[in-house]
Design an enzyme around this catalytic site. Structure first.
Site, PDB file in Angstrom:
ATOM      1  N   ARG A 239      -7.858   9.709 -47.526  1.00  0.00           N
ATOM      2  CA  ARG A 239      -8.709  10.315 -48.544  1.00  0.00           C
ATOM      3  C   ARG A 239      -8.987   9.246 -49.600  1.00  0.00           C
ATOM      4  NH1 ARG A 239      -9.532  13.801 -45.321  1.00  0.00           N
ATOM      5  NH2 ARG A 239      -9.117  16.041 -45.521  1.00  0.00           N
ATOM      6  N   GLU A 268     -17.454  11.868 -52.766  1.00  0.00           N
ATOM      7  CA  GLU A 268     -18.249  11.967 -51.533  1.00  0.00           C
ATOM      8  C   GLU A 268     -19.305  13.045 -51.697  1.00  0.00           C
ATOM      9  OE1 GLU A 268     -15.582  12.447 -48.237  1.00  0.00           O
ATOM     10  OE2 GLU A 268     -14.561  10.572 -48.653  1.00  0.00           O
ATOM     11  N   HIS A 287     -17.142   9.515 -43.854  1.00  0.00           N
ATOM     12  CA  HIS A 287     -16.099  10.516 -43.580  1.00  0.00           C
ATOM     13  C   HIS A 287     -16.324  11.198 -42.225  1.00  0.00           C
ATOM     14  CE1 HIS A 287     -13.040  13.382 -45.669  1.00  0.00           C
ATOM     15  NE2 HIS A 287     -12.837  13.316 -44.367  1.00  0.00           N
TER      16      HIS A 287
HETATM   17  P1  NAP Z   1       0.680  14.012 -40.964  1.00  0.00           P
HETATM   18  O1  NAP Z   1       1.039  14.206 -39.542  1.00  0.00           O
HETATM   19  O2  NAP Z   1       1.224  14.957 -41.985  1.00  0.00           O
HETATM   20  O3  NAP Z   1       1.058  12.508 -41.367  1.00  0.00           O
HETATM   21  C1  NAP Z   1       1.061  12.058 -42.668  1.00  0.00           C
HETATM   22  C2  NAP Z   1       2.176  11.041 -42.815  1.00  0.00           C
HETATM   23  O4  NAP Z   1       2.148  10.561 -44.161  1.00  0.00           O
HETATM   24  C3  NAP Z   1       3.555  11.616 -42.553  1.00  0.00           C
HETATM   25  O5  NAP Z   1       4.163  10.861 -41.560  1.00  0.00           O
HETATM   26  C4  NAP Z   1       4.280  11.488 -43.888  1.00  0.00           C
HETATM   27  O6  NAP Z   1       5.617  11.111 -43.646  1.00  0.00           O
HETATM   28  C5  NAP Z   1       3.504  10.378 -44.587  1.00  0.00           C
HETATM   29  N1  NAP Z   1       3.525  10.521 -46.050  1.00  0.00           N
HETATM   30  C6  NAP Z   1       3.263  11.604 -46.805  1.00  0.00           C
HETATM   31  N2  NAP Z   1       3.429  11.333 -48.102  1.00  0.00           N
HETATM   32  C7  NAP Z   1       3.805  10.048 -48.172  1.00  0.00           C
HETATM   33  C8  NAP Z   1       4.136   9.188 -49.244  1.00  0.00           C
HETATM   34  N3  NAP Z   1       4.127   9.605 -50.502  1.00  0.00           N
HETATM   35  N4  NAP Z   1       4.472   7.915 -48.954  1.00  0.00           N
HETATM   36  C9  NAP Z   1       4.528   7.476 -47.681  1.00  0.00           C
HETATM   37  N5  NAP Z   1       4.231   8.249 -46.616  1.00  0.00           N
HETATM   38  C10 NAP Z   1       3.861   9.517 -46.867  1.00  0.00           C
HETATM   39  O7  NAP Z   1      -0.898  14.062 -41.168  1.00  0.00           O
HETATM   40  P2  NAP Z   1      -2.038  13.653 -40.132  1.00  0.00           P
HETATM   41  O8  NAP Z   1      -2.425  14.835 -39.330  1.00  0.00           O
HETATM   42  O9  NAP Z   1      -1.663  12.391 -39.438  1.00  0.00           O
HETATM   43  O10 NAP Z   1      -3.225  13.371 -41.174  1.00  0.00           O
HETATM   44  C11 NAP Z   1      -3.068  12.431 -42.205  1.00  0.00           C
HETATM   45  C12 NAP Z   1      -4.207  12.505 -43.194  1.00  0.00           C
HETATM   46  O11 NAP Z   1      -5.369  11.902 -42.643  1.00  0.00           O
HETATM   47  C13 NAP Z   1      -4.671  13.909 -43.557  1.00  0.00           C
HETATM   48  O12 NAP Z   1      -3.873  14.500 -44.576  1.00  0.00           O
HETATM   49  C14 NAP Z   1      -6.087  13.696 -44.021  1.00  0.00           C
HETATM   50  O13 NAP Z   1      -6.140  13.496 -45.417  1.00  0.00           O
HETATM   51  C15 NAP Z   1      -6.504  12.425 -43.312  1.00  0.00           C
HETATM   52  N6  NAP Z   1      -7.552  12.662 -42.294  1.00  0.00           N
HETATM   53  C16 NAP Z   1      -8.766  12.087 -42.485  1.00  0.00           C
HETATM   54  C17 NAP Z   1      -9.751  12.283 -41.553  1.00  0.00           C
HETATM   55  C18 NAP Z   1     -11.100  11.644 -41.723  1.00  0.00           C
HETATM   56  O14 NAP Z   1     -12.086  12.187 -41.234  1.00  0.00           O
HETATM   57  N7  NAP Z   1     -11.197  10.510 -42.373  1.00  0.00           N
HETATM   58  C19 NAP Z   1      -9.525  13.073 -40.422  1.00  0.00           C
HETATM   59  C20 NAP Z   1      -8.260  13.644 -40.263  1.00  0.00           C
HETATM   60  C21 NAP Z   1      -7.288  13.438 -41.217  1.00  0.00           C
HETATM   61  P3  NAP Z   1       6.785  11.520 -44.677  1.00  0.00           P
HETATM   62  O15 NAP Z   1       6.630  12.982 -44.939  1.00  0.00           O
HETATM   63  O16 NAP Z   1       8.060  11.119 -43.997  1.00  0.00           O
HETATM   64  O17 NAP Z   1       6.529  10.689 -45.900  1.00  0.00           O
END
Ligand code: NAP
Length: 337
Positions: A239, A268, A287
């Site tokens: 994001r 955005e 995005h």
């Molecule tokens: P996820 O499975 O929840 O993975 C997020 C990772 O971030 C977790 O492993 C978490 O591990 C880590 N994390 C959270 N807070 C943190 C912090 N403060 N410091 C370090 N690591 C941290 O989520 P996902 O499904 O992979 O998606 C991730 C993100 O990608 C979404 O939330 C969304 O914003 C973004 N996204 C963007 C698009 C796009 O179109 N550009 C599409 C899909 C998703 P820990 O809890 O151990 O810290």
């Protein structure tokens, strides 16, 4: 009993809408490319039992407080930083998201951005179409190798894992930083855990995939860019507000880092005259991380299933605040309130 009322903030694929229409009376914001105006959203929320939103719909906590019937907000995205979850929980409103169904598609885009920035694809195309391709010389559009380089994933969750699996095919060394270690990822792809600072120092490519939270807002600023290699490529598919864009601009123009590839921006749609977009070493996409036909259908279907389950007294597949389901008003059969 009357059917639940639902508002959908954007046109969604027909099979997903059919799931909603089978159980609910639906109203859909009809203008595909136009954001549903806040006043329409607020008005609809005051009327409906269920709301199906996109990541671009910013929900005001006050609208939740003023929505007496609202039971569920089904966000068609894995990120839910656009929904005030705490306010929803306080008012007994369930929030759901769409994790898992977009991992591979988003990882494809993340990898594409990394390759595009490393090998200067955008500059290459501009060079051709602007008539500046005059010949060949050894330093012509030379970039960075992706194969055998070190990839640092910040936020190695579901999508990060899918990126790491691709990186293995490119013989990359994989570092990651989360708040907690992931032995499963270390075993599966040989990823090595690092503190954030060490990851930034060691990586050739820094890929950001954390969710936007109060903790991650502004996570990448001048200090972080100054730790990175002058040849580093910074890729953000999470994001926009995770990055201080002014600091990123400064890091790119002063050569603290080599290039950036961005799918997301603080605001955005990003304005075409945004300073970052004036730089040749910035590769940008609007995005589109999860934007494949099949994945958008999967996301819409899961959002619709979540919404219908919540409104028909069943447990939704992917709740964000499942604690709401323990409240007395969620216990009885049926669920219109
Ligand atoms: P996820 O499975 O929840 O993975 C997020 C990772 O971030 C977790 O492993 C978490 O591990 C880590 N994390 C959270 N807070 C943190 C912090 N403060 N410091 C370090 N690591 C941290 O989520 P996902 O499904 O992979 O998606 C991730 C993100 O990608 C979404 O939330 C969304 O914003 C973004 N996204 C963007 C698009 C796009 O179109 N550009 C599409 C899909 C998703 P820990 O809890 O151990 O810290």
């Amino acid at each position: 009993m009357s059917r639940p009322q639902v508002f959908v903030t954007r046109r969604i694929p027909a099979p997903a809408l059919a799931i909603l229409e089978e159980a609910c009376d639906c109203r859909v914001w009809e203008y595909e490319e136009e954001l549903c105006p806040p006043e329409v959203l607020a008005r609809e929320m005051a009327r409906v039992h269920g709301l199906l939103t996109m990541a671009t719909d910013r929900i005001d906590p006050a609208w939740i407080a003023a929505a007496p019937r609202l039971r569920v907000i089904a966000n068609m995205a894995v990120g839910y930083d656009n929904i005030p979850v705490q306010a929803a929980t306080e008012h007994g409103v369930l929030v759901t998201n769409t994790p898992g169904v977009l991992d591979e598609t988003t990882a494809d885009l993340a990898f594409a951005l990394m390759l595009a920035a490393a090998r200067r694809l955008y500059e290459g195309q501009r060079t051709i179409v602007e008539g500046r391709w005059k010949g060949w010389y050894p330093s012509f559009l030379t970039g960075q190798d992706v194969h055998s380089a070190t990839l640092g994933i910040v936020g190695a969750g579901r999508i990060g894992r899918a990126v790491a699996r691709r990186a293995r095919g490119f013989d990359m060394r994989i570092l990651y930083h989360n708040r907690r270690r992931r032995p499963d990822l270390e075993a599966e792809v040989g990823a090595e855990y690092r503190s954030l600072d060490d990851l930034l120092r060691e990586s050739d490519f820094v890929m950001v995939l954390v969710p936007l939270t109060p903790e991650t807002r502004g996570m990448f600023g001048a200090r972080e860019f100054s730790l990175m290699k002058p040849t580093a490529v910074f890729v953000n598919v999470s994001r926009g507000p995770v990055v201080d864009e002014a600091a990123l601009y400064d890091a790119l123009v002063t050569g603290k880092i080599w290039a950036a590839a961005l799918d997301v921006f603080s605001e955005e749609p990003v304005r075409p005259d945004h300073p970052l977009l004036s730089l040749p070493n910035v590769t940008a996409t609007p995005h589109i991380g999860s934007a494949s036909v099949a994945t958008r259908l999967r996301m819409a279907t899961l959002a619709a299933e979540n919404l219908v389950a919540a409104l028909t007294g069943r447990r939704p597949p992917t709740p964000v605040n499942p604690e709401v389901l323990d409240r007395p008003e969620w216990q009885g059969e049926g669920s219109q309130g």
